[in-house]
Design a protein around this motif. Structure first.
Motif, PDB file in Angstrom:
ATOM      1  N   THR A 156       7.782  11.044  27.317  1.00  0.00           N
ATOM      2  CA  THR A 156       8.980  11.255  27.981  1.00  0.00           C
ATOM      3  C   THR A 156       9.668  12.594  26.825  1.00  0.00           C
ATOM      4  O   THR A 156      11.178  13.379  27.123  1.00  0.00           O
ATOM      5  N   GLY A 157       9.371  13.012  25.630  1.00  0.00           N
ATOM      6  CA  GLY A 157       9.198  13.793  24.735  1.00  0.00           C
ATOM      7  C   GLY A 157      10.675  13.128  23.625  1.00  0.00           C
ATOM      8  O   GLY A 157      11.255  14.002  22.060  1.00  0.00           O
ATOM      9  N   HIS A 158      11.022  12.378  23.782  1.00  0.00           N
ATOM     10  CA  HIS A 158      11.494  11.106  22.717  1.00  0.00           C
ATOM     11  C   HIS A 158      10.740  11.216  21.381  1.00  0.00           C
ATOM     12  O   HIS A 158       9.244  10.764  21.351  1.00  0.00           O
ATOM     13  N   MET A 159      11.740  11.362  20.057  1.00  0.00           N
ATOM     14  CA  MET A 159      10.682  11.266  19.014  1.00  0.00           C
ATOM     15  C   MET A 159      11.519  10.180  17.578  1.00  0.00           C
ATOM     16  O   MET A 159      12.342   9.772  17.923  1.00  0.00           O
ATOM     17  N   ALA A 160      10.407   9.537  16.771  1.00  0.00           N
ATOM     18  CA  ALA A 160      10.675   8.893  16.046  1.00  0.00           C
ATOM     19  C   ALA A 160       9.829   8.351  14.577  1.00  0.00           C
ATOM     20  O   ALA A 160       8.550   9.919  15.263  1.00  0.00           O
ATOM     21  N   SER A 184       1.037  -0.864   0.369  1.00  0.00           N
ATOM     22  CA  SER A 184      -0.213  -0.314   0.167  1.00  0.00           C
ATOM     23  C   SER A 184       0.910   1.104  -0.124  1.00  0.00           C
ATOM     24  O   SER A 184       1.892   1.514   0.410  1.00  0.00           O
ATOM     25  N   ARG A 185       0.362   2.258  -0.302  1.00  0.00           N
ATOM     26  CA  ARG A 185       1.070   3.395  -0.035  1.00  0.00           C
ATOM     27  C   ARG A 185       1.110   3.743   1.365  1.00  0.00           C
ATOM     28  O   ARG A 185       0.831   3.220   2.071  1.00  0.00           O
ATOM     29  N   ARG A 186       2.583   4.255   1.363  1.00  0.00           N
ATOM     30  CA  ARG A 186       3.238   4.442   2.519  1.00  0.00           C
ATOM     31  C   ARG A 186       2.644   5.499   3.749  1.00  0.00           C
ATOM     32  O   ARG A 186       2.592   7.046   2.440  1.00  0.00           O
ATOM     33  N   PHE A 187       2.160   5.417   4.642  1.00  0.00           N
ATOM     34  CA  PHE A 187       2.132   6.935   5.548  1.00  0.00           C
ATOM     35  C   PHE A 187       2.828   6.894   6.717  1.00  0.00           C
ATOM     36  O   PHE A 187       3.705   6.116   7.515  1.00  0.00           O
ATOM     37  N   SER A 188       4.098   7.962   6.564  1.00  0.00           N
ATOM     38  CA  SER A 188       5.202   8.021   7.705  1.00  0.00           C
ATOM     39  C   SER A 188       4.882   9.372   8.860  1.00  0.00           C
ATOM     40  O   SER A 188       4.297  10.822   7.768  1.00  0.00           O
ATOM     41  N   GLN A 189       4.793   9.446   9.746  1.00  0.00           N
ATOM     42  CA  GLN A 189       4.507  10.751  10.600  1.00  0.00           C
ATOM     43  C   GLN A 189       5.634  10.273  12.162  1.00  0.00           C
ATOM     44  O   GLN A 189       6.100   9.633  12.288  1.00  0.00           O
ATOM     45  N   VAL A 190       5.740  11.768  12.426  1.00  0.00           N
ATOM     46  CA  VAL A 190       7.317  11.804  13.454  1.00  0.00           C
ATOM     47  C   VAL A 190       5.949  12.104  14.879  1.00  0.00           C
ATOM     48  O   VAL A 190       4.873  12.004  14.257  1.00  0.00           O
ATOM     49  N   VAL A 191       6.052  11.315  15.296  1.00  0.00           N
ATOM     50  CA  VAL A 191       6.024  10.525  17.062  1.00  0.00           C
ATOM     51  C   VAL A 191       6.716  10.911  18.102  1.00  0.00           C
ATOM     52  O   VAL A 191       8.146  11.252  18.099  1.00  0.00           O
ATOM     53  N   VAL A 192       5.379  11.939  19.012  1.00  0.00           N
ATOM     54  CA  VAL A 192       6.355  12.309  20.416  1.00  0.00           C
ATOM     55  C   VAL A 192       5.969  11.321  21.464  1.00  0.00           C
ATOM     56  O   VAL A 192       4.548  11.804  21.653  1.00  0.00           O
ATOM     57  N   SER A 193       6.415  10.627  22.528  1.00  0.00           N
ATOM     58  CA  SER A 193       6.008   9.492  23.332  1.00  0.00           C
ATOM     59  C   SER A 193       5.681  10.901  24.102  1.00  0.00           C
ATOM     60  O   SER A 193       6.483  12.335  24.694  1.00  0.00           O
TER      61      SER A 193
END
Length: 159
Positions: free
Chosen positions: A104-108, A93-102
């Protein structure tokens, strides 16, 4: 709440691709985030934590030389990936990418399938006679919530 991790055996990608000291198994990776995660004894594809949050490791149906069954590591009590019929649709499928923040402030960066495909698959599952009746309401709710997100915040996924 559920999270499904899609596993492609030929790529041998881990659950957490960016880690300095990789755990020797995938349940260990989850336990680094939350030590209460355990593999469910009767469902080796599912990890559950103390609050009931479940993670299922899923994969496409076996093709060519894909190993089956597919154990995630050599660790005896690790997760096993379970085959699902829609696995190829999810991977293609078409990919979906999103920055997420925990909290505790950690991002991925979270990479997943197209939200519209997710809605279609979950709607189909919620109406499937072969689906566990206890899971159908959850499937319908997940589809409804993601559709509301698309309608309210992701116009690029309409049409």
């Amino acid at each position: 709440m559920f999270l499904h991790l899609t596993w492609l055996p030929s790529r041998r990608k881990g659950v957490l691709p960016c880690r300095q000291e990789p755990p020797r198994n995938d349940i260990g990776a989850l336990q680094k985030a939350d030590p209460s995660f355990r593999v469910m004894p009767e469902q080796k594809q599912t990890a559950i934590n103390a609050t009931g949050f479940e993670i299922d490791v899923i994969r496409r149906m076996t093709i060519d030389a894909d190993p089956h069954p597919f154990k995630m590591s050599d660790f005896e009590d690790d997760l096993w990936a379970v085959q699902i019929s829609d696995g190829n649709k999810m991977l293609g499928s078409r990919r979906f990418s999103q920055v997420v923040v925990s909290e505790t402030g950690h991002m991925a960066v979270m990479d997943t399938m197209s939200p519209t495909l997710f809605v279609a698959l979950k709607k189909r599952l919620s109406k499937s006679a072969s689906r566990d009746p206890k899971k159908r309401p959850k499937d319908d709710l997940q589809a409804t919530l993601v559709q509301a997100l698309i309608d309210g915040y992701m116009p690029q996924y309409h049409g």
